[in-house]
Structures are given as C-alpha cells and as structure tokens.
Design a protein around this motif. Structure first.
Motif, PDB file in Angstrom:
ATOM      1  N   ALA A 181     -29.501  30.004  31.079  1.00  0.00           N
ATOM      2  CA  ALA A 181     -28.687  28.930  30.496  1.00  0.00           C
ATOM      3  C   ALA A 181     -27.902  29.388  29.275  1.00  0.00           C
ATOM      4  CB  ALA A 181     -29.513  27.687  30.185  1.00  0.00           C
ATOM      5  N   GLY A 182     -28.560  30.150  28.371  1.00  0.00           N
ATOM      6  CA  GLY A 182     -27.837  30.631  27.193  1.00  0.00           C
ATOM      7  C   GLY A 182     -27.344  29.499  26.318  1.00  0.00           C
ATOM      8  N   LEU A 183     -28.161  28.454  26.185  1.00  0.00           N
ATOM      9  CA  LEU A 183     -27.756  27.342  25.322  1.00  0.00           C
ATOM     10  C   LEU A 183     -27.806  27.776  23.862  1.00  0.00           C
ATOM     11  CD1 LEU A 183     -29.616  24.355  27.017  1.00  0.00           C
ATOM     12  CD2 LEU A 183     -27.306  25.218  27.419  1.00  0.00           C
TER      13      LEU A 183
ATOM     14  N   THR B 279     -18.950  22.209  24.007  1.00  0.00           N
ATOM     15  CA  THR B 279     -18.443  23.461  23.428  1.00  0.00           C
ATOM     16  C   THR B 279     -16.979  23.753  23.794  1.00  0.00           C
ATOM     17  OG1 THR B 279     -20.657  24.408  23.493  1.00  0.00           O
ATOM     18  CG2 THR B 279     -18.841  25.942  23.225  1.00  0.00           C
ATOM     19  N   VAL B 280     -16.675  23.763  25.089  1.00  0.00           N
ATOM     20  CA  VAL B 280     -15.311  24.143  25.484  1.00  0.00           C
ATOM     21  C   VAL B 280     -14.279  23.076  25.069  1.00  0.00           C
ATOM     22  CG1 VAL B 280     -13.805  24.857  27.377  1.00  0.00           C
ATOM     23  CG2 VAL B 280     -16.167  25.639  27.298  1.00  0.00           C
TER      24      VAL B 280
ATOM     25  N   TYR C 270     -18.746  28.762  33.270  1.00  0.00           N
ATOM     26  CA  TYR C 270     -19.588  29.960  33.259  1.00  0.00           C
ATOM     27  C   TYR C 270     -21.043  29.544  33.070  1.00  0.00           C
ATOM     28  CZ  TYR C 270     -20.844  34.767  31.835  1.00  0.00           C
ATOM     29  OH  TYR C 270     -21.392  36.024  31.739  1.00  0.00           O
TER      30      TYR C 270
ATOM     31  N   ARG D 115     -22.434  21.939  30.664  1.00  0.00           N
ATOM     32  CA  ARG D 115     -21.585  22.607  29.691  1.00  0.00           C
ATOM     33  C   ARG D 115     -20.440  23.347  30.386  1.00  0.00           C
ATOM     34  NH1 ARG D 115     -24.086  27.072  25.612  1.00  0.00           N
ATOM     35  NH2 ARG D 115     -24.377  28.139  27.590  1.00  0.00           N
TER      36      ARG D 115
END
Ligand SMILES: Nc1ncnc2c1ncn2[C@@H]1O[C@H](COP(=O)(O)OP(=O)(O)OP(=O)(O)O)[C@@H](O)[C@H]1O
Ligand SMILES: [Mg+2]
Lengths: 344, 237
Positions: free
Chosen positions: A85-87, A99-100, A80, A148
C-alpha cells in the motif's frame, strides 16, 4: 491503450530485465503480467509511469509517448498501487486518499468530498476517514491504497502485486470487489502478479513473462489454459489447468435429466420447489442436505465440483427462482466433457 | 564569604552583570546561536544525503569524527589561532552540534518506509515535495531526538566560554574554583543541570506538538505493530 514498442531495459549493472518487449494493453481492460520471480514484470510496469526509464524503445499511452512528458505530470494521471500500500503514516486516511487531487491543486473541500466518496466505493466506512494508517488492518490499508490511486479518476492504473500481502480470505474478497469496481469504472489496468490463479481470475488478457523479460504467451485466460504455447507456459499454468479451464465453459449446453430417482435416492423439495435434501437407501444415514446448486449460467467447473461433492454424485440445476429443474449425474457430465473434445 | 546562606538563596547573587539571571541569559545566548549555526550547516547536508543516498560515508564519518573531538582542546586551538572573543567559542560549540543533527537527519530519512516514498514518487510528487511532505514528517521523531541530544550537550559544554573570559554559567564554576568557593561551584552545576532539564522538557513539548500522531502513535487506539519511527532510538545512533 498502452503500447510497448521494442522496449528494452538494461540496468547499469548489466542486468537485462526486459528485452525487446512488444505488447498492447487494450483500453478499459485488465491486462495481467504474470511470470516467475525476476522475469521483469515490475520493471515493465514501472516503465509505463517512468519510475524506470527504458534503455530503448517507446511506450505510448493513448498514442502519446510517455518519454516526451514531464514525469511528475505523467504520474499524476496514472493510478499507482503497490504491494504494501505504501500509505503515508503521518497523514489520515482521507488525506492519504486526497494526495493526487492535492498535487493537482484542488481545493480542500473538493478533495475531501471526493476522498469520502471513494472510501465508500472501496468498501470502507467513512468513520475511518480520520484514522491513521497504523490503525487499519492490512486489507483495509490496501483498500485505502486503491482509493488513493483512483482519487483523481485516472484512465490508467498500474498495480504491482496489490493483493499479495494479505491473507487468502481477505485477498479473495479484495479481488471480488476489485472486479466489481472495474466493471463500474472501466479503467485501463496493468496488474502484476506471480500468482497464476489471480491472473486467471482478474485478467481480461494475460501476458506470461519468462526470465529475461521475454513474452512467452499473450492471450485470454481461457486460451492460456486450453492452448498453452509451449512447455514453459504449460508448466507455469500448472497441473490442474484442465479442471480450471472448465470455469470458462458454460453449463448451458449440458443435458439434464428430469427430477427423479438417482442411485437409490430421491430429491426432496420444499413447498415452492426448492431442493432440500436427498433421501433414500442410497444415501449414507438415509438423508443428506443439498449443499449447492447451479443455474444454466454457471460454469462447468461449478457443476463438476457439485457432482464430485454430492452424496449421490449428482449436481442439481435450479431455475432463476431457485426451483430444482434438472439433475446431472456425474457419468452424464463425464460423457459431456468427453463429447466436447471429440472431432465433429 | 563566611556566611552560611546557600549561594542560590543569597539575593545579592541575583542581580548585576555577575548575577545569575545575567549569566543565564548569556549562557542561553551561546547555546542558541551555536545550535542555530550547527543546524544551518548540518540540516541541509543531512537532508541532501538522506534524500539522495549520496555521500552517506560523509554523514557517518563526520558523526564519528565530530564526537571524538575534545571541545576544550578545540577551543584552545581556536583561541591560539584567532585570539579571544566569541567566535572561537561559537566554532567549538558548533562543531559539537553538527554530528548529532547530521547523523539523525540522515538516519531518519534513510529509515523512512521505502514503499511510502515509492508511492509518493509514483503519484507524481516532485523531489522537493517527496522530501517535505513525506520523508521529513516521517523522520521527524528521529531528527528531533538529534536536536534534543545536541541541545543537551551544548548547554552543558557552553560553560567553557568562561574559561576564555566570556560570560555564561561557566563563570560560577571558574570563579568559584579560583576562590575556593565551592558553594558557588555547586550552584553553577545545579543551574546548568536545571537549565538542561527545562530545555529538554521544552523540546519534548515541541516534539509532541509537531510530530503527527500517526507517526508517534500518541493518543491513538492502535492495532498492529508500533510505528516505524519508534524503532529508532536516537540515542543509539
Ligand atoms: N535497480 C535495479 N538494478 C539492477 N537490477 C535490477 C534492478 N531492478 C530490478 N533488477 C533486476 O531486473 C530483473 C527483473 O526485475 P523485476 O523487479 O522486474 O522482476 P519481477 O518480475 O517483478 O519479479 P518479482 O516477481 O520477484 O517481483 C531481476 O533480475 C532484477 O534483479
Ligand atoms: Mg515485482
């Protein structure tokens, strides 16, 4: 493969964002959702990983109904990427990327090793691993966002305007690298953009949406440019679609003239036969460098551009080793373009 | 009385049940228990409202209402209702702690970058993981700002305990006033002020330690804008 079957989404306030959408996204290919603002692209994309729940209809990912899966588990198997970016600002780059794998319970060592490898893959120096997102440029952050999303090696990736928040130069670079990466990885990708040029550049298939979440046309970039289904698509694709359509036509069948005099100018070659410049009374100032060449594998778009920008209105073809082996004056090109439209 | 030695420099004031160490400990005890009670009530509510966005009117109104309640009046009311003792004091002080913790927890979470939360959910975090791994670490500077201002208010206000017969540094003020010993009153005020400063410095150190450098920007060579957390000044909430 991702399949939308009669998907409809009506929000609680009554807005119908998507209405009776039927669409197939082939495995290992990039499918681009494109269309004007508010036409339901993001909503359609987010229904694939259940960030938005459809009102009715089914979505299948590789034959399995996403609505029958635990949303969190489903999402860990789907990459996703979003616009900004939404880091996570409180985590270092390497921890963001991991993360995942972290959610999947992989060991710390394994996570870090995988994350480091991915950073290199997306073109970031591993020295960035222990930096925080605020220490990166927008383009670098977006690369981390892509790394990511790839970290757990998901077969499917969802990307919502992944390259639209960076400046055009960086965007172009990110797009090139994204295509290179995809040629290595072969993911099934759904990518949202409102930019038709980006859609043409990146898409194997393009789905053009119109307001209300209806599909206006689905096809390859070439089909869209050459045979828009209706006025809406024609308008959306833009005025210069004829010129852009040339990027899908090969220069292989284009007739060339032997090297010689054109328009009062002569092509000067170096010792190994590579073109250097035009010389002669036909050139302003007596001489002008050859700024670009094409090979038989390039597109007619490049040839057209070269002919238009050449000081003597002539494109120079070269062989694999860069040696000049033919000339295309612009009137030959025009004849060729006219002939390919003529009835057989 | 009658001697010129300042109150704080007189050794006899530093021992026994009315000595400064004893009063100080009692004062810290009231403060600590009130803070813990206030946090136990306000933190879960603030986290819930901030995470879900549901019931935000509660956070805002509770904040305003709590702030306008006079602690001394509330204390007297409690004493009238339930008699003397520690409980009325605890209630009055806890009411003081709740608004800053509640509003900063709520506001801290609400101001977390939405795209980070969206990414967290989209990558498969469960709601609890989103809260503890993403929202709280990003909201921490604002939340700790709330804790610091709550601590300052309680430390200063815990002096009211003495007015209903309990111990604490308020004794120096109340007893000093009752016998016109202004040296003692000043000493009490000074000790409370020093305690407040030390407490705030201590919490500042804790904040430095628990907030990620990526959020606080501390010790980083930065490029680009200041971190989002620094946009929110807890004192302006
Ligand atoms: N949560 C929501 N509640 C109500 N309406 C919504 C919601 N989310 C989206 N919409 C509406 O649904 C429609 C489609 O929105 P969507 O975000 O899918 O558009 P989009 O094609 O991605 O547009 P853009 O290019 O601007 O991102 C819009 O009219 C939007 O206002
Ligand atoms: Mg959108």
């Amino acid at each position: 493969m991702i399949t939308f079957e009669h998907i409809r989404k009506q929000f609680p306030d009554g807005t119908v964002a998507v209405d009776d959408l039927d669409l197939e996204l082939p495995s290992g290919k990039i499918t681009v959702f494109v269309g004007p603002s508010g036409c339901g692209k993001t909503t359609s994309l987010r229904m694939i990983n259940r960030m938005v729940e459809p009102t009715s209809g089914r979505i299948l990912v590789d034959g399995e109904d996403v609505l029958e899966k635990d949303p969190a588990v489903l999402r860990r198997g789907i990459g996703y990427v979003i616009q900004h970016a939404g880091l996570f600002p409180h985590r270092t780059v390497v921890d963001n990327v991991a993360t995942v794998p972290h959610l999947l319970g992989r060991s710390k060592k394994e996570r870090r090793a995988a994350a480091m490898e991915l950073l290199e893959r997306v073109g970031l120096p591993t020295a960035f691993a222990d930096r925080y997102p605020s220490q990166l440029s927008g383009g670098q952050q977006q690369r981390v966002g892509v790394a990511r999303a790839l970290a757990a090696d998901p077969p499917v990736m969802l990307m919502d305007e992944p390259f639209s928040a960076v400046d055009p130069v960086v965007r172009d670079q990110l797009q090139q690298e994204f295509l290179r990466l995809q040629s290595e990885l072969g993911k099934t990708i759904a990518l949202v953009t409102h930019d038709i040029d980006e859609a043409v550049k990146l898409g194997d298939t393009i789905a053009v949406f119109r307001a209300g979440g209806h599909l206006a046309q689905v096809g390859t970039p070439q089909e869209l440019l050459e045979r828009p289904a209706d006025d809406f698509v024609r308008d959306f694709v833009g005025r210069d679609r004829g010129f852009r359509g040339l990027s899908f036509e090969s220069a292989a069948s284009l007739p060339v003239r032997p090297l010689g005099e054109v328009g009062g100018a002569r092509l000067v070659l170096d010792d190994s036969g590579r073109p250097v410049c035009w010389e002669g009374p036909g050139v302003r100032g007596g001489s002008a460098p050859v700024e670009g060449t094409f090979t038989a594998h390039d597109s007619l778009r490049l040839v057209t551009d070269l002919a238009l920008s050449s000081p003597v209105a002539t494109a120079v073809r070269v062989d694999g080793a860069g040696r000049a082996d033919g000339l295309v004056p612009h009137h030959d090109l025009v004849d060729h373009l006219a002939a390919r439209r003529a009835p057989a | 009385m009658g001697d010129d030695t300042p109150y704080l420099l007189d050794g006899t004031h530093w021992s026994g049940p009315t000595g400064i160490p004893h009063l100080l400990l009692a004062h810290l005890g009231y403060t600590g228990v009130a803070l813990l009670c206030g946090i136990a009530i306000a933190l879960p509510v603030g986290l819930y409202i901030g995470h879900t966005g549901r019931g935000s009117f509660l956070a805002i109104n509770a904040g305003n209402a709590g702030r306008s309640l006079p602690t001394l009046g509330l204390l007297m009311l409690m004493v009238t209702l339930m008699g003397l003792g520690f409980l009325p004091v605890l209630i009055a002080l806890t009411v003081l702690v709740i608004p800053p913790i509640l509003t900063t927890t709520y506001a801290g979470l609400r101001n977390v970058d939405r795209s980070a939360v969206d990414a967290a959910v989209g990558m498969g975090m469960r709601p609890w993981q989103v809260l503890w791994r993403v929202e709280v670490p990003m909201a921490l500077p604002v939340m700790l700002g709330g804790l610091r201002s709550a601590a300052l208010q309680v430390v200063a206000t815990a002096t009211v305990a003495a007015s209903v017969g309990l111990s604490g540094l308020g004794r120096l003020l109340i007893d000093g006033l009752s016998v016109n010993d202004y040296g003692r009153v000043v000493a009490g005020a000074v000790v409370v002020a020093v305690l407040a400063i030390v407490l705030d410095l201590g919490l500042g150190l804790v904040q430095r330690y628990v907030v990620s450098p990526g959020v606080s920007g501390r010790g980083l060579r930065r490029r680009g804008a200041r971190a989002s957390a620094e946009r929110l000044d807890p004192d302006l909430l």
